[in-house]
Scaffold this active site. Sequence first.
Site, mmCIF file in Angstrom:
data_model
loop_
_atom_site.group_PDB
_atom_site.id
_atom_site.type_symbol
_atom_site.label_atom_id
_atom_site.label_comp_id
_atom_site.label_asym_id
_atom_site.label_seq_id
_atom_site.Cartn_x
_atom_site.Cartn_y
_atom_site.Cartn_z
ATOM 1 N N VAL A 1 7.403 -9.625 26.798
ATOM 2 C CA VAL A 1 6.862 -9.924 28.129
ATOM 3 C C VAL A 1 5.487 -9.291 28.314
ATOM 4 O O VAL A 1 4.995 -9.184 29.433
ATOM 5 C CB VAL A 1 7.831 -9.442 29.239
ATOM 6 C CG1 VAL A 1 9.166 -10.165 29.138
ATOM 7 C CG2 VAL A 1 8.038 -7.921 29.186
ATOM 8 N N ASP A 2 4.851 -8.899 27.197
ATOM 9 C CA ASP A 2 3.599 -8.144 27.283
ATOM 10 C C ASP A 2 2.337 -8.990 27.316
ATOM 11 O O ASP A 2 1.239 -8.475 27.553
ATOM 12 C CB ASP A 2 3.503 -7.126 26.142
ATOM 13 C CG ASP A 2 3.746 -7.754 24.759
ATOM 14 O OD1 ASP A 2 3.313 -8.902 24.534
ATOM 15 O OD2 ASP A 2 4.372 -7.084 23.904
ATOM 16 N N HIS B 1 11.018 -14.920 27.938
ATOM 17 C CA HIS B 1 11.577 -14.004 28.934
ATOM 18 C C HIS B 1 10.609 -13.690 30.063
ATOM 19 O O HIS B 1 10.835 -12.750 30.824
ATOM 20 C CB HIS B 1 12.015 -12.700 28.249
ATOM 21 C CG HIS B 1 13.145 -12.898 27.289
ATOM 22 N ND1 HIS B 1 13.397 -12.023 26.243
ATOM 23 C CD2 HIS B 1 14.080 -13.873 27.191
ATOM 24 C CE1 HIS B 1 14.446 -12.454 25.557
ATOM 25 N NE2 HIS B 1 14.874 -13.574 26.110
ATOM 26 N N CYS C 1 11.346 -16.126 48.743
ATOM 27 C CA CYS C 1 10.523 -17.306 49.005
ATOM 28 C C CYS C 1 9.831 -17.855 47.764
ATOM 29 O O CYS C 1 9.196 -18.909 47.828
ATOM 30 C CB CYS C 1 9.487 -17.011 50.087
ATOM 31 S SG CYS C 1 8.222 -15.810 49.587
ATOM 32 N N SER D 1 15.259 -8.203 15.772
ATOM 33 C CA SER D 1 16.577 -8.031 15.165
ATOM 34 C C SER D 1 17.494 -9.195 15.509
ATOM 35 O O SER D 1 18.571 -9.332 14.926
ATOM 36 C CB SER D 1 17.207 -6.725 15.647
ATOM 37 O OG SER D 1 17.448 -6.783 17.046
#
Length: 277
Positions: free
Chosen positions: A108-109, A124, A135, A224
């Site tokens: 998520v970087d 992700h 909202c 992994s």
Amino acid sequence: MTDQQLQDLASRLQAFIDRHPRLLVLTGAGISTDSGIPDYRDRQGNWKRQPPVDHRDFVASLSSRQRFWARSLVGWPLMAAARPNGAHLALAALERQGHVEQLVTQNVDGLHERAGSRRVIDLHGRSDSVICLGCGARLERDPLQQRLARHNPAYCNHSADAAPDGDADLELDFSAFQVLDCEHCGGILKPDVVFFGDNVPRPRVEAALSALHRADALLVVGSSLMVYSGFRFCRIAATLNKPIAAINLGRTRADDLLSLKLEAPAAAVLDRLSQIA
């Protein structure tokens, strides 16, 4: 690892790409460790620390949200300062050469995009984006970080070891931490990432599976595959008779499905690959 060993691994990977020139690339936390972002698991695929926050706990419990945002206030600067390493840059170069049908990352970087990759599915989500669960409003993380700091100055004085995905190994009394809600509707603010216990949005999965059908092979880098959201692509690739290669330090959940496994640091192998390609 000697220079000759590294050269041999890169040559084996190049031969794999020569035989299967259109790749679906799946990346995990191991590709970003050389950018200073810790990973979750050891060489045996076991947790190095407590699992991340659970989605249901985050939504249901104010104390869970206080703990998450307080730790993230301390840990986020590392994520914000991280820069792509040789592995990210090499995969971007492979895309420019026409070898990457699609890159699917469990991270998520946002480092693949910063490295220049364009065909990226952030499976992700992205930690630099925040969403309101009420909202649906979206906002950038950096301005929220500044607001969190203004409302919680005492917590800014803490330091802690970095943990994956902008978390920090901080343990103290979080009951005084002021969690910020949506300025539009008062709803719960959450990083726009898939927490454990939540589901990956179906359109992302379908786009990745469509790309897997178009690809000649699957290349796994730095994962992994212990989380099913990534492992599923190996299972499906195997049913489609598509070869699977992996670069990973330690075991993977798909070891018995691999055509090629390179047990080495991703950045070292891919950087060397870019030199011989």
